[in-house]
Design a protein around this motif. Sequence first.
Motif, PDB file in Angstrom:
ATOM      1  N   SER A   1       0.820  -1.212   0.000  1.00  0.00           N
ATOM      2  CA  SER A   1       0.000   0.000   0.000  1.00  0.00           C
ATOM      3  C   SER A   1       0.854   1.262   0.000  1.00  0.00           C
ATOM      4  CB  SER A   1      -0.939   0.014   1.210  1.00  0.00           C
ATOM      5  OG  SER A   1      -0.220   0.293   2.391  1.00  0.00           O
ATOM      6  N   GLY A   2       2.154   1.110   0.272  1.00  0.00           N
ATOM      7  CA  GLY A   2       3.052   2.267   0.267  1.00  0.00           C
ATOM      8  C   GLY A   2       3.103   3.021   1.573  1.00  0.00           C
ATOM      9  N   SER A   3       2.489   2.483   2.605  1.00  0.00           N
ATOM     10  CA  SER A   3       2.536   3.162   3.905  1.00  0.00           C
ATOM     11  C   SER A   3       3.745   2.669   4.700  1.00  0.00           C
ATOM     12  CB  SER A   3       1.250   2.905   4.684  1.00  0.00           C
ATOM     13  OG  SER A   3       1.108   1.529   4.964  1.00  0.00           O
ATOM     14  N   CYS A   4       4.066   3.367   5.750  1.00  0.00           N
ATOM     15  CA  CYS A   4       5.157   2.982   6.664  1.00  0.00           C
ATOM     16  C   CYS A   4       6.490   2.869   5.932  1.00  0.00           C
ATOM     17  CB  CYS A   4       4.853   1.661   7.360  1.00  0.00           C
ATOM     18  SG  CYS A   4       3.240   1.527   8.110  1.00  0.00           S
ATOM     19  N   TYR A   5       6.728   3.720   4.978  1.00  0.00           N
ATOM     20  CA  TYR A   5       7.922   3.603   4.162  1.00  0.00           C
ATOM     21  C   TYR A   5       9.171   4.097   4.890  1.00  0.00           C
ATOM     22  CZ  TYR A   5       6.620   8.437   3.284  1.00  0.00           C
ATOM     23  OH  TYR A   5       6.271   9.741   3.435  1.00  0.00           O
ATOM     24  N   GLY A   6      10.312   3.753   4.329  1.00  0.00           N
ATOM     25  CA  GLY A   6      11.582   4.114   4.930  1.00  0.00           C
ATOM     26  C   GLY A   6      12.210   5.340   4.292  1.00  0.00           C
ATOM     27  N   LYS A   7      13.359   5.698   4.833  1.00  0.00           N
ATOM     28  CA  LYS A   7      14.137   6.818   4.299  1.00  0.00           C
ATOM     29  C   LYS A   7      14.839   6.377   3.015  1.00  0.00           C
ATOM     30  CE  LYS A   7      15.175   8.875   8.755  1.00  0.00           C
ATOM     31  NZ  LYS A   7      16.217   9.175   9.753  1.00  0.00           N
ATOM     32  N   PRO A   8      15.172   7.344   2.170  1.00  0.00           N
ATOM     33  CA  PRO A   8      15.968   6.992   0.982  1.00  0.00           C
ATOM     34  C   PRO A   8      17.328   6.428   1.398  1.00  0.00           C
ATOM     35  CG  PRO A   8      15.061   9.198   0.778  1.00  0.00           C
ATOM     36  CD  PRO A   8      14.801   8.750   2.190  1.00  0.00           C
ATOM     37  N   PHE A   9      17.856   5.564   0.571  1.00  0.00           N
ATOM     38  CA  PHE A   9      19.183   5.010   0.850  1.00  0.00           C
ATOM     39  C   PHE A   9      20.216   6.125   0.764  1.00  0.00           C
ATOM     40  CE2 PHE A   9      16.949   1.163  -0.424  1.00  0.00           C
ATOM     41  CZ  PHE A   9      17.378   0.274   0.550  1.00  0.00           C
ATOM     42  N   SER A  10      21.148   6.151   1.708  1.00  0.00           N
ATOM     43  CA  SER A  10      22.153   7.202   1.731  1.00  0.00           C
ATOM     44  C   SER A  10      23.307   6.898   0.780  1.00  0.00           C
ATOM     45  CB  SER A  10      22.678   7.407   3.151  1.00  0.00           C
ATOM     46  OG  SER A  10      23.224   6.203   3.648  1.00  0.00           O
ATOM     47  N   GLU A  11      23.472   5.643   0.411  1.00  0.00           N
ATOM     48  CA  GLU A  11      24.537   5.275  -0.515  1.00  0.00           C
ATOM     49  C   GLU A  11      24.028   4.174  -1.433  1.00  0.00           C
ATOM     50  OE1 GLU A  11      27.058   2.249   2.214  1.00  0.00           O
ATOM     51  OE2 GLU A  11      27.140   4.364   2.757  1.00  0.00           O
ATOM     52  N   ASN A  12      24.715   3.979  -2.489  1.00  0.00           N
ATOM     53  CA  ASN A  12      24.322   2.952  -3.434  1.00  0.00           C
ATOM     54  C   ASN A  12      24.758   1.582  -2.884  1.00  0.00           C
ATOM     55  OD1 ASN A  12      23.225   1.855  -5.669  1.00  0.00           O
ATOM     56  ND2 ASN A  12      24.800   2.558  -7.096  1.00  0.00           N
ATOM     57  N   ASN A  13      23.810   0.720  -2.679  1.00  0.00           N
ATOM     58  CA  ASN A  13      24.119  -0.627  -2.219  1.00  0.00           C
ATOM     59  C   ASN A  13      23.191  -1.610  -2.932  1.00  0.00           C
ATOM     60  OD1 ASN A  13      21.634  -0.735  -0.817  1.00  0.00           O
ATOM     61  ND2 ASN A  13      22.564   0.135   1.014  1.00  0.00           N
ATOM     62  N   PHE A  14      23.285  -2.844  -2.566  1.00  0.00           N
ATOM     63  CA  PHE A  14      22.521  -3.893  -3.236  1.00  0.00           C
ATOM     64  C   PHE A  14      21.019  -3.616  -3.208  1.00  0.00           C
ATOM     65  CE2 PHE A  14      20.255  -7.981  -2.994  1.00  0.00           C
ATOM     66  CZ  PHE A  14      20.561  -8.463  -4.252  1.00  0.00           C
ATOM     67  N   LEU A  15      20.470  -3.254  -2.047  1.00  0.00           N
ATOM     68  CA  LEU A  15      19.036  -3.010  -1.941  1.00  0.00           C
ATOM     69  C   LEU A  15      18.598  -1.764  -2.708  1.00  0.00           C
ATOM     70  CD1 LEU A  15      18.219  -3.938   1.768  1.00  0.00           C
ATOM     71  CD2 LEU A  15      17.605  -5.185  -0.304  1.00  0.00           C
ATOM     72  N   ALA A  16      19.503  -0.784  -2.808  1.00  0.00           N
ATOM     73  CA  ALA A  16      19.163   0.454  -3.509  1.00  0.00           C
ATOM     74  C   ALA A  16      18.892   0.202  -4.989  1.00  0.00           C
ATOM     75  CB  ALA A  16      20.276   1.478  -3.341  1.00  0.00           C
ATOM     76  N   SER A  17      19.404  -0.903  -5.527  1.00  0.00           N
ATOM     77  CA  SER A  17      19.130  -1.205  -6.931  1.00  0.00           C
ATOM     78  C   SER A  17      17.708  -1.746  -7.123  1.00  0.00           C
ATOM     79  CB  SER A  17      20.162  -2.190  -7.481  1.00  0.00           C
ATOM     80  OG  SER A  17      20.154  -3.382  -6.747  1.00  0.00           O
ATOM     81  N   PHE A  18      17.038  -2.139  -6.028  1.00  0.00           N
ATOM     82  CA  PHE A  18      15.678  -2.660  -6.110  1.00  0.00           C
ATOM     83  C   PHE A  18      14.635  -1.702  -5.533  1.00  0.00           C
ATOM     84  CE2 PHE A  18      18.402  -6.429  -5.897  1.00  0.00           C
ATOM     85  CZ  PHE A  18      18.005  -7.086  -7.048  1.00  0.00           C
ATOM     86  N   PHE A  19      15.049  -0.889  -4.562  1.00  0.00           N
ATOM     87  CA  PHE A  19      14.109  -0.012  -3.851  1.00  0.00           C
ATOM     88  C   PHE A  19      14.646   1.409  -3.827  1.00  0.00           C
ATOM     89  CE2 PHE A  19      13.977  -4.220  -1.764  1.00  0.00           C
ATOM     90  CZ  PHE A  19      12.650  -4.551  -1.977  1.00  0.00           C
ATOM     91  N   GLU A  20      13.741   2.374  -3.871  1.00  0.00           N
ATOM     92  CA  GLU A  20      14.144   3.781  -3.749  1.00  0.00           C
ATOM     93  C   GLU A  20      14.389   4.154  -2.292  1.00  0.00           C
ATOM     94  OE1 GLU A  20      11.459   6.462  -5.674  1.00  0.00           O
ATOM     95  OE2 GLU A  20      11.336   5.210  -7.465  1.00  0.00           O
ATOM     96  N   VAL A  21      13.620   3.535  -1.399  1.00  0.00           N
ATOM     97  CA  VAL A  21      13.737   3.813   0.038  1.00  0.00           C
ATOM     98  C   VAL A  21      13.907   2.481   0.782  1.00  0.00           C
ATOM     99  CG1 VAL A  21      12.348   5.927  -0.068  1.00  0.00           C
ATOM    100  CG2 VAL A  21      11.228   3.735   0.353  1.00  0.00           C
ATOM    101  N   HIS A  22      14.322   2.563   2.023  1.00  0.00           N
ATOM    102  CA  HIS A  22      14.428   1.350   2.842  1.00  0.00           C
ATOM    103  C   HIS A  22      13.054   0.687   2.934  1.00  0.00           C
ATOM    104  CE1 HIS A  22      18.486   1.397   4.498  1.00  0.00           C
ATOM    105  NE2 HIS A  22      18.408   2.712   4.471  1.00  0.00           N
ATOM    106  N   PRO A  23      12.951  -0.577   2.588  1.00  0.00           N
ATOM    107  CA  PRO A  23      11.656  -1.268   2.704  1.00  0.00           C
ATOM    108  C   PRO A  23      11.429  -1.719   4.147  1.00  0.00           C
ATOM    109  CG  PRO A  23      13.285  -2.751   1.764  1.00  0.00           C
ATOM    110  CD  PRO A  23      13.957  -1.418   1.935  1.00  0.00           C
ATOM    111  N   THR A  24      11.219  -0.742   5.015  1.00  0.00           N
ATOM    112  CA  THR A  24      11.106  -1.039   6.449  1.00  0.00           C
ATOM    113  C   THR A  24       9.967  -2.013   6.736  1.00  0.00           C
ATOM    114  OG1 THR A  24       9.796   0.971   6.755  1.00  0.00           O
ATOM    115  CG2 THR A  24      12.163   1.114   7.205  1.00  0.00           C
TER     116      THR A  24
END
Length: 157
Positions: A43-66
């Motif tokens: 639903s897009g709620s409870c989202y995380g902060k944007p990644f501060s650096e390029n890492n493995f998860l950043a290639s799949f998500f714009e923000v931390h998938p908290t």
Amino acid sequence: GAIFYIIICYGLLDKELLWPTLNTAVIPLVFAHSIGRIGCFFSGSCYGKPFSENNFLASFFEVHPTQLYESVFLFLLGIILFKIERIYPLLLVYYYLISYGIYRFFIEFLRGDDRGFFYGLSTSQWVSLLIVFPTIGFIIYKGGDRSRRRQADDAPI
């Protein structure tokens, strides 16, 4: 929800059955909560902060998938509680409250949605502190209550 559950059970059950039923409800609650967090993700709620650096998860998500972090944590917690239940069937509520409260306190640092802050901590972090510390205090007050441990003769095979 927990307060409503306690009120209903307290009214319908004998006092001695309240604690065992709470402990019985913990494991299904944890798994349901885990599934609910997947719903939050979609639903897009409870989202995380944007990644501060390029890492493995950043290639799949714009923000931390908290939400997914929490879903995995809750699923693993459910499995651990399921294993613990064989030895300490009447301590599951304590384990849940402490472990989830600590986890929730720290995951809040990765959250990007407006959480409401008071003295630098989010509302959820304050609630976590108000759950963890009284629970630890209660455990200390009760002295670990060894009678809540299932005896070796009573353990399931």
